[in-house]
Design an enzyme around this catalytic site. Structure first.
Site, PDB file in Angstrom:
ATOM      1  N   ASP A  25      -0.251   8.142  12.419  1.00 49.59           N
ATOM      2  CA  ASP A  25      -1.490   9.201  11.988  1.00 49.59           C
ATOM      3  C   ASP A  25      -1.703   9.981  12.394  1.00 49.59           C
ATOM      4  OD1 ASP A  25      -1.967   6.052  11.154  1.00 49.59           O
ATOM      5  OD2 ASP A  25      -3.956   5.899  11.878  1.00 49.59           O
ATOM      6  N   CYS A  74       1.029  -1.200   0.385  1.00 48.81           N
ATOM      7  CA  CYS A  74      -0.052   0.229   0.062  1.00 48.81           C
ATOM      8  C   CYS A  74       0.724   0.702  -0.125  1.00 48.81           C
ATOM      9  CB  CYS A  74      -0.276  -0.170   1.097  1.00 48.81           C
ATOM     10  SG  CYS A  74      -0.130   0.575   2.938  1.00 48.81           S
TER      11      CYS A  74
END
Ligand code: UD1
Length: 426
Positions: A314, A124
Site C-alpha cells: 500500500d 478489482c
C-alpha cells in the site's frame, strides 16, 4: 464529478495529524457482529469506506450510532455498534462490490448465526484478489460452503469447531476473518502462517477486550480458545501507518519538513529504512515523527513489497512517485498483487521515466515532473499522483477523487495547512 487541482513546487512545512487506520477500523467494525452488547470504537477515521461498512452492518441488523453524525464524505470519530441480533445474514452484491473488505462480515456472521451469505467481491483494479483462502480456512473450522449465483453460502448448523488452519500464503483479510470466527468456535483453533500486520494485532487486542482468548498476538501463529459468548468493549483504533508513510513521502518529495503527530515510527520501520537510504531524515520527537529533506538531494533506492514487517504494497505507488524525482535508478518489485502498476503510465505522462518488466519497475530519476491531468484506478495509485503533483512544476488535475475519499480523511485540508496549493473543484 469532483477533481483535485494542485499547483506544485511548494515545500511543505508544519504538522499533520494522522488518523485512525482504515484497514484496522474495517475488521474492528465487523467484529461488533460477534456480540449482542455494544462495541464502542474511537479514533475511527472519517472515510467513505467506514460509511460503507456502517451501511453493511446496518443491513445485517446492527444499530450504528456515530457520536458526531454522518458527514458528507464519510463517518468516523466515536461510533457505538450494537447488534442485539443478526436479523439478516446476507451481505448483498450492491454493498460488497463497493468495497472488498465487506467480506470481513463472513466469519463473524457465520460464527454467531451458523449461517452467512456474502456476495463474492469479484475482481478489482489491482488484481483478481480471490477469497478462496478465507473459505478454505472456514471449512477447516467445520463450515460447509457452496458458491451459487455469485454468492458464498456458508453453513455451520451446529456451530463452528476449533481446527488447525495453515494459510499457504499470507492473507490479511483471511487471517482476520478466521480469527473472528475462531473466537466463537467450540474448542481450540491454531492459525499458522497468519498475517502479522499491525492491524491484525489491533483486532486481536479488541477481541481480547471483548473476552476472546487469543495467544501469539504479533506472531505468525495465533492460538484461539473459543468462548461461548463475547461481550461489549471500548477500543481505540491504532494510527494509520499508510497515511503516515504517505505524508512522510509528501515531506520528502517537496523538499519540506513535516511533523506527523499521533503516530509511531514502529508501524512503518521498513518504509523509514527506504526513506533514510534515499537521503531523508526521519526522527522521533516528543511531538511526533519528524520528516525532513530540507538539505540534500534524493537518491534512488531499490525496494520490494512483502507482507509485514516487509515494505507494504500500500506504499509502493507513493514511493514510486518519490523515486521518479530521485537521483539515479531504482528497482521497485511488487510481490503481493499482480496488477499494481496502474500509476506508471500516469506518472510517465507527468514526465517520469519508468519501465515495467513483469513484477518490477525500473525508475530512472528525472530532474523534475510537470503537471498534467491524470486519473487513477485505485486509492494508493491516486494518492501517488497527488504526491507527484505536489512536486511537479505547474498544474495537475487529479480525476476520480472518490478513490481518495475512501482512504484519506481531509486530504486537501491537511496538505493546505502545510503550505500546499491544492483544492477540490466540482
Ligand atoms: C489487505 C488490505 C490492503 C492491502 C493488502 C495487502 C484491508 C481492508 N486491505 O487486503 O489494503 O493492500 O491487505 O497488505 O486491510 N489472496 C488469495 N486468496 C485469498 C485471499 C488473498 O489468493 O483468499 C491473495 C491476494 O490476491 C493477494 C494476496 O493474497 O495477492 C494478499 O492479499 P490479502 O492479504 O488477503 O489482502 P486483503 O486482505 O484483501
Amino acid at each position: 464529478m469532483d477533481q483535485i487541482r494542485i499547483r506544485g513546487g511548494k515545500p511543505l512545512t508544519g504538522d499533520i495529524p494522522i488518523g485512525g487506520a482504515k484497514n484496522a477500523a474495517l475488521p474492528l467494525m465487523a467484529a461488533s457482529l460477534l456480540t449482542d452488547e455494544t462495541l464502542r470504537l474511537t479514533n475511527l477515521p472519517y472515510l467513505a469506506d467506514i460509511l460503507t461498512m456502517a451501511n453493511l452492518l446496518t443491513e445485517l441488523g446492527t444499530d450504528v450510532k456515530p457520536d458526531n453524525g454522518i458527514h458528507e464524505r464519510g463517518m468516523g470519530g466515536t461510533v457505538d455498534l450494537t447488534t442485539k441480533s443478526i436479523s439478516e445474514t446476507t451481505a448483498p452484491y450492491d454493498l460488497v462490490r463497493k468495497m472488498r473488505a465487506s467480506v470481513l462480515v463472513l466469519g463473524p456472521t457465520l460464527a454467531r448465526e451458523g449461517h452467512a451469505r456474502v456476495s463474492l467481491p469479484g475482481g478489482c483494479a489491482i488484481g483478481t484478489r480471490p477469497v478462496d483462502l478465507h473459505l478454505k480456512a472456514l471449512q477447516q473450522l467445520g463450515a460447509e460452503i457452496e458458491l451459487a449465483e455469485g454468492y458464498v453460502d456458508a453453513h455451520a448448523k451446529n456451530g463452528l469447531k476449533g481446527g488447525h488452519v495453515v494459510f499457504p500464503m499470507v492473507t490479511v483479510g483471511g487471517t482476520e476473518n478466521i480469527l473472528m470466527a475462531a473466537a466463537l468456535a467450540d474448542g481450540e483453533s491454531v492459525i499458522s502462517n497468519a498475517a502479522r500486520e499491525p492491524e491484525i494485532g489491533d483486532l486481536a487486542r479488541c477481541l481480547q477486550a471483548m473476552g476472546a482468548k487469543i495467544e501469539g498476538v504479533g506472531t505468525d501463529t495465533l492460538t484461539v480458545q473459543g468462548v461461548k459468548k463475547l461481550h461489549g468493549a471500548e477500543h481505540s483504533v491504532l494510527p494509520d501507518r499508510i497515511e503516515t508513510g504517505t505524508y512522510a513521502v509528501a515531506a520528502a518529495i517537496t523538499g519540506g519538513e513535516l511533523t506527523l503527530t499521533g503516530t509511531s515510527s514502529n508501524l512503518i520501520q521498513s518504509a523509514i529504512e527506504v526513506l533514510t537510504s534515499a537521503g531523508v531524515e526521519v526522527t522521533e520527537t516528543g511531538r511526533g515523527l519528524h520528516i525532513s529533506r530540507a538539505n540534500g538531494a534524493l537518491r534512488g533506492v531499490d525496494l520490494m513489497t512483502e507482507p509485514y514487517p516487509g515494505f507494504p504494497t500500500d506504499m509502493q505507488a507513493q514511493f514510486m512517485a518519490l523515486m521518479a524525482v530521485s537521483g539515479g535508478a531504482s528497482m521497485i518489485t511488487e510481490t503481493i498483487f499482480e496488477n499494481r502498476f496502474m500509476h506508471v503510465p500516469e506518472l510517465c505522462r507527468m514526465g517520469a521515466d519508468i519501465n515495467v518488466h513483469g513484477a518490477s519497475a525500473i525508475v530512472r530519476g528525472v530532474e523534475a515532473l510537470s503537471g498534467a491531468p491524470v486519473m487513477a484506478t485505485d486509492l494508493r495509485a491516486s494518492v501517488s499522483l497527488v504526491l507527484a503533483g505536489l512536486a511537479a512544476k505547474g498544474e495537475t488535475m487529479v480525476n476520480r477523487v472518490y478513490h481518495l475519499d475512501r482512504g484519506y480523511e481531509r486530504l486537501e485540508e491537511k496538505l493546505n495547512a502545510c503550505g500546499a496549493d491544492i483544492e477540490r473543484v466540482a
